[in-house]
Motif scaffolding. Structure first.
Motif, PDB file in Angstrom:
ATOM      1  N   ARG A  22       0.831  -1.207   0.000  1.00  0.00           N
ATOM      2  CA  ARG A  22       0.000   0.000   0.000  1.00  0.00           C
ATOM      3  C   ARG A  22       0.867   1.259   0.000  1.00  0.00           C
ATOM      4  N   ARG A  23       1.979   1.221   0.731  1.00  0.00           N
ATOM      5  CA  ARG A  23       2.880   2.374   0.747  1.00  0.00           C
ATOM      6  C   ARG A  23       3.377   2.706  -0.654  1.00  0.00           C
ATOM      7  N   GLN A  24       3.780   1.692  -1.397  1.00  0.00           N
ATOM      8  CA  GLN A  24       4.267   1.921  -2.758  1.00  0.00           C
ATOM      9  C   GLN A  24       3.188   2.512  -3.655  1.00  0.00           C
ATOM     10  N   GLU A  25       1.977   1.989  -3.526  1.00  0.00           N
ATOM     11  CA  GLU A  25       0.873   2.491  -4.351  1.00  0.00           C
ATOM     12  C   GLU A  25       0.541   3.943  -4.007  1.00  0.00           C
ATOM     13  N   ILE A  26       0.514   4.250  -2.711  1.00  0.00           N
ATOM     14  CA  ILE A  26       0.167   5.610  -2.296  1.00  0.00           C
ATOM     15  C   ILE A  26       1.236   6.604  -2.730  1.00  0.00           C
ATOM     16  N   LEU A  27       2.503   6.258  -2.550  1.00  0.00           N
ATOM     17  CA  LEU A  27       3.576   7.175  -2.933  1.00  0.00           C
ATOM     18  C   LEU A  27       3.614   7.396  -4.442  1.00  0.00           C
ATOM     19  N   ALA A  28       3.267   6.359  -5.201  1.00  0.00           N
ATOM     20  CA  ALA A  28       3.233   6.520  -6.658  1.00  0.00           C
ATOM     21  C   ALA A  28       2.126   7.486  -7.072  1.00  0.00           C
ATOM     22  N   LYS A  29       1.017   7.457  -6.352  1.00  0.00           N
ATOM     23  CA  LYS A  29      -0.123   8.307  -6.706  1.00  0.00           C
ATOM     24  C   LYS A  29      -0.041   9.676  -6.035  1.00  0.00           C
ATOM     25  N   TYR A  30       0.517   9.716  -4.809  1.00  0.00           N
ATOM     26  CA  TYR A  30       0.582  10.970  -4.057  1.00  0.00           C
ATOM     27  C   TYR A  30       2.013  11.208  -3.553  1.00  0.00           C
ATOM     28  N   PRO A  31       2.934  11.548  -4.438  1.00  0.00           N
ATOM     29  CA  PRO A  31       4.331  11.743  -4.015  1.00  0.00           C
ATOM     30  C   PRO A  31       4.501  12.886  -3.019  1.00  0.00           C
ATOM     31  N   GLU A  32       3.508  13.774  -2.903  1.00  0.00           N
ATOM     32  CA  GLU A  32       3.617  14.881  -1.958  1.00  0.00           C
ATOM     33  C   GLU A  32       3.641  14.405  -0.509  1.00  0.00           C
ATOM     34  N   ILE A  33       3.240  13.160  -0.273  1.00  0.00           N
ATOM     35  CA  ILE A  33       3.287  12.617   1.084  1.00  0.00           C
ATOM     36  C   ILE A  33       4.723  12.568   1.597  1.00  0.00           C
ATOM     37  N   SER A  35       6.750  14.827   1.637  1.00  0.00           N
ATOM     38  CA  SER A  35       7.061  16.079   2.338  1.00  0.00           C
ATOM     39  C   SER A  35       6.715  16.004   3.820  1.00  0.00           C
ATOM     40  N   LEU A  36       5.925  15.007   4.217  1.00  0.00           N
ATOM     41  CA  LEU A  36       5.555  14.832   5.622  1.00  0.00           C
ATOM     42  C   LEU A  36       6.604  14.037   6.393  1.00  0.00           C
ATOM     43  N   ILE A 268       6.802   8.982   9.265  1.00  0.00           N
ATOM     44  CA  ILE A 268       6.019  10.211   9.343  1.00  0.00           C
ATOM     45  C   ILE A 268       5.551  10.383  10.782  1.00  0.00           C
ATOM     46  N   PRO A 269       5.838  11.520  11.431  1.00  0.00           N
ATOM     47  CA  PRO A 269       5.421  11.721  12.829  1.00  0.00           C
ATOM     48  C   PRO A 269       3.917  11.615  13.001  1.00  0.00           C
ATOM     49  N   GLY A 270       3.513  11.268  14.206  1.00  0.00           N
ATOM     50  CA  GLY A 270       2.101  11.075  14.488  1.00  0.00           C
ATOM     51  C   GLY A 270       1.240  12.275  14.161  1.00  0.00           C
ATOM     52  N   LYS A 271       1.773  13.477  14.361  1.00  0.00           N
ATOM     53  CA  LYS A 271       0.951  14.667  14.139  1.00  0.00           C
ATOM     54  C   LYS A 271       0.519  14.804  12.674  1.00  0.00           C
ATOM     55  N   SER A 272       1.259  14.175  11.754  1.00  0.00           N
ATOM     56  CA  SER A 272       0.959  14.295  10.327  1.00  0.00           C
ATOM     57  C   SER A 272       0.169  13.122   9.771  1.00  0.00           C
ATOM     58  N   LEU A 273      -0.087  12.108  10.578  1.00  0.00           N
ATOM     59  CA  LEU A 273      -0.812  10.940  10.071  1.00  0.00           C
ATOM     60  C   LEU A 273      -2.243  11.262   9.637  1.00  0.00           C
ATOM     61  N   PRO A 274      -2.961  12.180  10.318  1.00  0.00           N
ATOM     62  CA  PRO A 274      -4.282  12.547   9.777  1.00  0.00           C
ATOM     63  C   PRO A 274      -4.202  13.128   8.365  1.00  0.00           C
ATOM     64  N   LEU A 275      -3.103  13.814   8.038  1.00  0.00           N
ATOM     65  CA  LEU A 275      -2.933  14.337   6.687  1.00  0.00           C
ATOM     66  C   LEU A 275      -2.742  13.214   5.679  1.00  0.00           C
ATOM     67  N   VAL A 276      -2.030  12.164   6.099  1.00  0.00           N
ATOM     68  CA  VAL A 276      -1.868  11.001   5.225  1.00  0.00           C
ATOM     69  C   VAL A 276      -3.240  10.425   4.887  1.00  0.00           C
ATOM     70  N   ARG A 277      -4.065  10.255   5.893  1.00  0.00           N
ATOM     71  CA  ARG A 277      -5.417   9.720   5.670  1.00  0.00           C
ATOM     72  C   ARG A 277      -6.244  10.646   4.780  1.00  0.00           C
ATOM     73  N   LYS A 278      -6.080  11.946   4.955  1.00  0.00           N
ATOM     74  CA  LYS A 278      -6.836  12.902   4.156  1.00  0.00           C
ATOM     75  C   LYS A 278      -6.390  12.887   2.697  1.00  0.00           C
ATOM     76  N   ILE A 279      -5.087  12.846   2.473  1.00  0.00           N
ATOM     77  CA  ILE A 279      -4.556  12.877   1.109  1.00  0.00           C
ATOM     78  C   ILE A 279      -4.913  11.599   0.353  1.00  0.00           C
ATOM     79  N   ALA A 280      -4.717  10.455   1.020  1.00  0.00           N
ATOM     80  CA  ALA A 280      -4.952   9.153   0.370  1.00  0.00           C
ATOM     81  C   ALA A 280      -6.235   8.529   0.913  1.00  0.00           C
ATOM     82  N   ALA A 281      -7.289   9.311   0.957  1.00  0.00           N
ATOM     83  CA  ALA A 281      -8.528   8.892   1.611  1.00  0.00           C
ATOM     84  C   ALA A 281      -9.091   7.591   1.062  1.00  0.00           C
ATOM     85  N   GLU A 282      -8.998   7.392  -0.244  1.00  0.00           N
ATOM     86  CA  GLU A 282      -9.611   6.200  -0.827  1.00  0.00           C
ATOM     87  C   GLU A 282      -8.942   4.911  -0.370  1.00  0.00           C
ATOM     88  N   TYR A 283      -7.706   5.007   0.140  1.00  0.00           N
ATOM     89  CA  TYR A 283      -7.001   3.816   0.616  1.00  0.00           C
ATOM     90  C   TYR A 283      -7.390   3.458   2.054  1.00  0.00           C
TER      91      TYR A 283
END
Length: 323
Positions: A22-33, A35-36, A268-283
């Motif tokens: 899943r990490r590989q798929e998300i980074l391929a689709k959302y490389p901006e992650i 930055s977190l 990725i620090p805990g404070k940024s994990l909600p952003l991960v969920r928001k960016i890659a919401a469909e996953y």
């Protein structure tokens, strides 16, 4: 009790871990992650504040009656100490000073360890990295309960006792599953911690010392926050190995509830994990999750189909490189 989980119900898998895929798929689709993937400087100040808060508490309880020492140990100290262990979890991932300064993180972890009363930080780092590399790995991941735990703690009452004694099982399980040679940092962690404990006893007295140790034992045992121990990887639903929790206690636990997100992106620090969920919401939106750790504890204790056996275990393929 006919549906009680047995050793044969323990699920074995030989496949690769789903988080890497899943990490590989998300980074391929959302490389901006990417930055977190940077340290959280606020973590340093939060930890310092929590440690100082407990220092003040040690002073305030030194002359209280014993009943109030134990009351405040559970009502207040347990929350701080459990939260501190999860701060140490963050520090173990180098979230305080970054990946390029590992020793600063290790020393800061030893500092954060002080109000817990038991040397913990350095050993946790060594074993926790194995948990991420070899999630569910037989004989490697010490987060997996032993066969004895699964066999014995199989009734409602026994599982209740197991929950209370969780901190003891987490402390001693590595000695049976995956013992490691003692490192020099573990010796330093132990010497500093014991020295601190002795100083608390001589300066403030036995009640402050008992408050500190009771806060840790109670906070990591039968406590609402301790629901995360079971919520993270116990297989309440067949085929789902890791579960996230999106309830309010994330505010006290550095977002450890975002556990699918954490295992997908452990740097990725805990404070940024909600952003991960928001960016890659469909996953993440389609994955089963929890909103109450208290309910997780209740369901674990009362459901005859769930026990310490309810974990995925993996046969390791190839060589294993331990921390």
């Amino acid at each position: 009790m006919g549906n009680r989980v047995s050793r044969e119900d323990f699920e074995w898998v030989y496949t690769d871990q789903p988080h890497a895929t899943r990490r590989q798929e998300i980074l391929a689709k959302y490389p901006e992650i990417k930055s977190l993937m940077k340290p959280d400087s606020n973590l340093i100040w939060i930890v310092i504040l929590m440690v100082l808060t407990q220092f003040v508490a040690f002073y305030l309880v030194k002359d209280l009656d014993w009943k109030w020492v134990l009351f405040w140990a559970y009502a207040f100290g347990s929350c701080i100490n459990h939260s501190t262990t999860l701060a140490i979890h963050e520090v173990s991932h180098n979230s305080a000073f970054g990946q390029c300064k590992p020793m600063r993180n290790r020393w800061f972890g030893i500092f954060a360890n002080l109000p817990i009363g038991v040397p913990y930080s350095i050993s946790f780092k060594r074993y926790h990295m194995d948990h991420h590399r070899y999630l569910g790995g037989d004989g490697v991941d010490v987060d997996i309960p032993t066969d004895f735990e699964g066999w014995f703690f199989c009734t409602t009452f026994r599982k209740f006792i197991w929950v209370i004694l969780q901190p003891l099982f987490y402390a001693f399980r590595p000695l049976f599953i995956n013992p490691k040679p003692i490192s020099y940092l573990e010796i330093i962690n132990t010497v500093i911690q014991i020295t601190f404990d002795v100083a608390i006893y001589y300066v403030l007295g036995i009640k402050s010392l008992v408050y500190m140790l009771a806060a840790t034992l109670l906070g990591l045992g039968l406590h609402p926050i301790s629901g995360h121990f079971i919520a993270e990887h116990y297989m309440f639903l067949k085929g789902h190995e890791t579960y996230s929790y999106y309830g309010p206690l994330n505010l006290l636990t550095f977002n450890v509830g975002y556990h699918n997100e954490h295992h997908d992106f452990p740097n990725i620090p805990g404070k940024s994990l909600p952003l991960v969920r928001k960016i890659a919401a469909e996953y993440y939106e389609s994955l089963p999750h929890y909103n109450s750790w208290i309910k997780v504890l209740y369901d674990f204790v009362t459901d005859d189909t769930i026990s310490p056996y309810s974990r995925v275990k993996r046969h390791q393929k190839g060589s294993v490189v331990l921390e």
